[in-house]
Design a protein around this motif. Structure first.
Motif, PDB file in Angstrom:
ATOM      1  N   MET A 158       0.832  -1.206   0.000  1.00 22.01           N
ATOM      2  CA  MET A 158       0.000   0.000   0.000  1.00 22.01           C
ATOM      3  C   MET A 158       0.865   1.254   0.000  1.00 22.01           C
ATOM      4  SD  MET A 158      -3.200   0.932  -0.010  1.00 22.01           S
ATOM      5  CE  MET A 158      -4.171  -0.382   0.747  1.00 22.01           C
ATOM      6  N   ARG A 159       1.908   1.267   0.827  1.00 18.16           N
ATOM      7  CA  ARG A 159       2.773   2.441   0.946  1.00 18.16           C
ATOM      8  C   ARG A 159       3.377   2.829  -0.391  1.00 18.16           C
ATOM      9  NH1 ARG A 159       4.816   7.218   2.326  1.00 18.16           N
ATOM     10  NH2 ARG A 159       7.071   7.264   2.143  1.00 18.16           N
ATOM     11  N   PHE A 160       3.928   1.846  -1.134  1.00 14.64           N
ATOM     12  CA  PHE A 160       4.636   2.191  -2.348  1.00 14.64           C
ATOM     13  C   PHE A 160       3.665   2.535  -3.469  1.00 14.64           C
ATOM     14  CE2 PHE A 160       7.630  -0.273   0.155  1.00 14.64           C
ATOM     15  CZ  PHE A 160       8.656   0.632   0.208  1.00 14.64           C
ATOM     16  N   GLU A 198     -10.272   6.125  -1.910  1.00 15.60           N
ATOM     17  CA  GLU A 198      -9.956   4.723  -2.188  1.00 15.60           C
ATOM     18  C   GLU A 198      -9.944   3.870  -0.922  1.00 15.60           C
ATOM     19  OE1 GLU A 198      -6.654   2.017  -4.498  1.00 15.60           O
ATOM     20  OE2 GLU A 198      -5.993   3.787  -3.427  1.00 15.60           O
ATOM     21  N   TRP A 199      -9.233   4.331   0.110  1.00 11.98           N
ATOM     22  CA  TRP A 199      -9.017   3.503   1.306  1.00 11.98           C
ATOM     23  C   TRP A 199      -8.641   4.410   2.452  1.00 11.98           C
ATOM     24  CZ3 TRP A 199      -4.830   2.464   4.578  1.00 11.98           C
ATOM     25  CH2 TRP A 199      -4.903   1.289   5.344  1.00 11.98           C
ATOM     26  N   ILE A 200      -9.056   4.049   3.666  1.00  3.48           N
ATOM     27  CA  ILE A 200      -8.668   4.788   4.869  1.00  3.48           C
ATOM     28  C   ILE A 200      -8.312   3.782   5.953  1.00  3.48           C
ATOM     29  CG2 ILE A 200      -9.477   6.270   6.751  1.00  3.48           C
ATOM     30  CD1 ILE A 200     -11.152   7.806   4.784  1.00  3.48           C
ATOM     31  N   GLY A 201      -7.175   3.998   6.598  1.00  6.08           N
ATOM     32  CA  GLY A 201      -6.787   3.201   7.754  1.00  6.08           C
ATOM     33  C   GLY A 201      -6.539   4.084   8.958  1.00  6.08           C
ATOM     34  N   VAL A 202      -7.226   3.804  10.063  1.00  8.32           N
ATOM     35  CA  VAL A 202      -6.998   4.486  11.349  1.00  8.32           C
ATOM     36  C   VAL A 202      -6.479   3.405  12.287  1.00  8.32           C
ATOM     37  CG1 VAL A 202      -8.066   5.786  13.229  1.00  8.32           C
ATOM     38  CG2 VAL A 202      -8.831   6.139  10.873  1.00  8.32           C
ATOM     39  N   MET A 203      -5.157   3.385  12.526  1.00  4.40           N
ATOM     40  CA  MET A 203      -4.538   2.201  13.108  1.00  4.40           C
ATOM     41  C   MET A 203      -3.413   2.557  14.081  1.00  4.40           C
ATOM     42  SD  MET A 203      -4.362  -0.187   9.670  1.00  4.40           S
ATOM     43  CE  MET A 203      -3.241   0.897   8.801  1.00  4.40           C
ATOM     44  N   ASP A 223     -12.151   1.251  -3.012  1.00  7.05           N
ATOM     45  CA  ASP A 223     -11.039   0.302  -3.123  1.00  7.05           C
ATOM     46  C   ASP A 223     -11.367  -0.746  -4.186  1.00  7.05           C
ATOM     47  OD1 ASP A 223      -9.038  -1.596  -2.781  1.00  7.05           O
ATOM     48  OD2 ASP A 223      -8.979  -1.344  -0.609  1.00  7.05           O
ATOM     49  N   PRO A 224     -10.525  -0.865  -5.245  1.00  8.29           N
ATOM     50  CA  PRO A 224     -10.836  -1.804  -6.327  1.00  8.29           C
ATOM     51  C   PRO A 224     -10.489  -3.251  -6.007  1.00  8.29           C
ATOM     52  CG  PRO A 224      -8.776  -0.700  -6.786  1.00  8.29           C
ATOM     53  CD  PRO A 224      -9.305  -0.076  -5.516  1.00  8.29           C
ATOM     54  N   ASP A 225      -9.791  -3.511  -4.898  1.00 13.51           N
ATOM     55  CA  ASP A 225      -9.396  -4.879  -4.578  1.00 13.51           C
ATOM     56  C   ASP A 225     -10.626  -5.737  -4.315  1.00 13.51           C
ATOM     57  OD1 ASP A 225      -6.756  -4.158  -4.794  1.00 13.51           O
ATOM     58  OD2 ASP A 225      -6.549  -3.705  -2.667  1.00 13.51           O
ATOM     59  N   PRO A 226     -10.680  -6.947  -4.870  1.00 15.38           N
ATOM     60  CA  PRO A 226     -11.840  -7.822  -4.655  1.00 15.38           C
ATOM     61  C   PRO A 226     -12.061  -8.099  -3.172  1.00 15.38           C
ATOM     62  CG  PRO A 226     -10.458  -8.656  -6.423  1.00 15.38           C
ATOM     63  CD  PRO A 226      -9.687  -7.543  -5.765  1.00 15.38           C
ATOM     64  N   GLY A 227     -13.298  -7.954  -2.720  1.00 15.05           N
ATOM     65  CA  GLY A 227     -13.619  -8.267  -1.331  1.00 15.05           C
ATOM     66  C   GLY A 227     -13.072  -7.277  -0.332  1.00 15.05           C
ATOM     67  N   ALA A 228     -12.754  -6.072  -0.763  1.00 12.55           N
ATOM     68  CA  ALA A 228     -12.223  -5.062   0.164  1.00 12.55           C
ATOM     69  C   ALA A 228     -13.191  -4.871   1.330  1.00 12.55           C
ATOM     70  CB  ALA A 228     -12.009  -3.755  -0.572  1.00 12.55           C
ATOM     71  N   PRO A 229     -12.698  -5.003   2.580  1.00 12.00           N
ATOM     72  CA  PRO A 229     -13.612  -5.043   3.721  1.00 12.00           C
ATOM     73  C   PRO A 229     -14.084  -3.692   4.235  1.00 12.00           C
ATOM     74  CG  PRO A 229     -11.369  -5.352   4.464  1.00 12.00           C
ATOM     75  CD  PRO A 229     -11.308  -5.278   2.963  1.00 12.00           C
ATOM     76  N   GLY A 230     -13.475  -2.603   3.823  1.00 12.59           N
ATOM     77  CA  GLY A 230     -13.918  -1.299   4.309  1.00 12.59           C
ATOM     78  C   GLY A 230     -12.840  -0.549   5.056  1.00 12.59           C
ATOM     79  N   VAL A 231     -13.259   0.384   5.896  1.00 11.45           N
ATOM     80  CA  VAL A 231     -12.337   1.220   6.660  1.00 11.45           C
ATOM     81  C   VAL A 231     -11.603   0.354   7.688  1.00 11.45           C
ATOM     82  CG1 VAL A 231     -12.133   3.220   8.176  1.00 11.45           C
ATOM     83  CG2 VAL A 231     -13.866   3.208   6.360  1.00 11.45           C
ATOM     84  N   PHE A 232     -10.279   0.420   7.689  1.00  8.71           N
ATOM     85  CA  PHE A 232      -9.482  -0.347   8.646  1.00  8.71           C
ATOM     86  C   PHE A 232      -9.373   0.444   9.950  1.00  8.71           C
ATOM     87  CE2 PHE A 232      -6.939  -3.952   6.667  1.00  8.71           C
ATOM     88  CZ  PHE A 232      -7.835  -4.146   5.627  1.00  8.71           C
ATOM     89  N   ILE A 233      -9.866  -0.137  11.035  1.00 10.47           N
ATOM     90  CA  ILE A 233      -9.801   0.459  12.370  1.00 10.47           C
ATOM     91  C   ILE A 233      -9.135  -0.575  13.266  1.00 10.47           C
ATOM     92  CG2 ILE A 233     -11.117   1.551  14.219  1.00 10.47           C
ATOM     93  CD1 ILE A 233     -13.360   1.947  12.057  1.00 10.47           C
TER      94      ILE A 233
END
Length: 258
Positions: free
Chosen positions: A1-3, A184-189, A206-216
């Motif tokens: 994700m970072r790169f 696209e994506w948000i992570g609060v971690m 998020d275009p990734d198949p089965g993307a679960p949502g906001v990462f908390i």
């Protein structure tokens, strides 16, 4: 994700650090000048205030002290998350519509999790302190990593179909509020939060198949964790058995993440 983040920003020109000009102007507390960056790298120094009006970054190892506040203009970029630097802000950091705000980077060996490596020096780490609050209104991207914030972290509106947002490994004295994004994506971690974490009205693309949502993921929150209208949902992430530690209550879609 970072790169993927770095590649996207470079491709769109958000991190084009050459060809611009930076200039100092005025004076502030203790005679320190204000500084306006119209492009390129903000040099080490002590400034009364810092204004970012172009595509600006920081040099590897830079030491920057801002006695007042940092303001990122509409559609400008302040990239302090690609190179390790020491930055101290006495006031607030504010990012305007369409801007990119990136603060902080650190290797996994330092934080013991997914981290946010510095592009220019993967083993390096930033030390960034904002004594006031960090506020982004309709920003294109917000990446705040390993930063100490005395007040609130607030991101309202904005987003990008190409750049994931990251708010992780921070120490925040008051609240984290993220709301109204279409991105696209948000992570609060992995944050330590002195009051509440509030997330609502966020739609991910998020275009990734089965993307679960906001990462908390694995935040330590002194008061409450509140999540509503997050699409497609929320995720406790990639740390097996990990939960958020909440001193008060967890409500809405985040009720199962403690």
């Amino acid at each position: 994700m970072r790169f993927r983040v770095i590649g996207t920003m470079a491709a769109t020109g958000a991190l084009a650090m050459t060809g611009g000009a930076a200039m100092a102007c005025g004076s502030g507390p203790g005679g320190s000048p204000g500084y306006t960056c119209t492009g390129g790298l903000v040099p080490s120094g002590t400034y009364s205030n810092l204004k970012i009006t172009g595509q600006c970054g920081v040099a590897d190892g830079a030491t920057i002290t801002v006695r007042g506040s940092v303001w990122v203009a509409a559609n400008a970029a302040f990239d302090a998350q690609s190179a390790p630097a020491t930055i101290t802000v006495g006031g607030n950091v504010t990012a305007s519509s369409g801007s990119l705000l990136g603060l902080g980077c650190q290797p996994a060996s330092l934080v013991g999790n997914s981290a946010h490596p510095c592009e220019t020096n993967p083993t390096g780490a930033s030390t960034i302190t904002v004594r006031g609050s960090v506020t982004a209104i309709k920003a294109a991207a917000v990446l705040i990593n390993g930063t100490t914030v005395g007040g609130n972290v607030t991101a309202l509106g904005g987003g990008s179909p190409e750049i994931p947002w990251s708010i992780k490994n921070n120490t925040v004295g008051r609240n984290i509020t993220v709301a109204g994004q279409n991105t696209e994506w948000i992570g609060v971690m992995f944050n330590k939060v002195g009051r509440n974490v509030l997330l609502y009205d966020i739609a991910l693309s998020d275009p990734d198949p089965g993307a679960p949502g906001v990462f908390i993921v694995r935040n330590t929150i002194e008061r409450n964790l509140v999540c509503y209208r997050l699409t497609p949902g929320v995720s406790g992430g990639f740390v097996p058995g990990s939960v958020n530690v909440v001193g008060g209550v967890a409500l809405g879609q985040c009720a199962s993440l403690v």
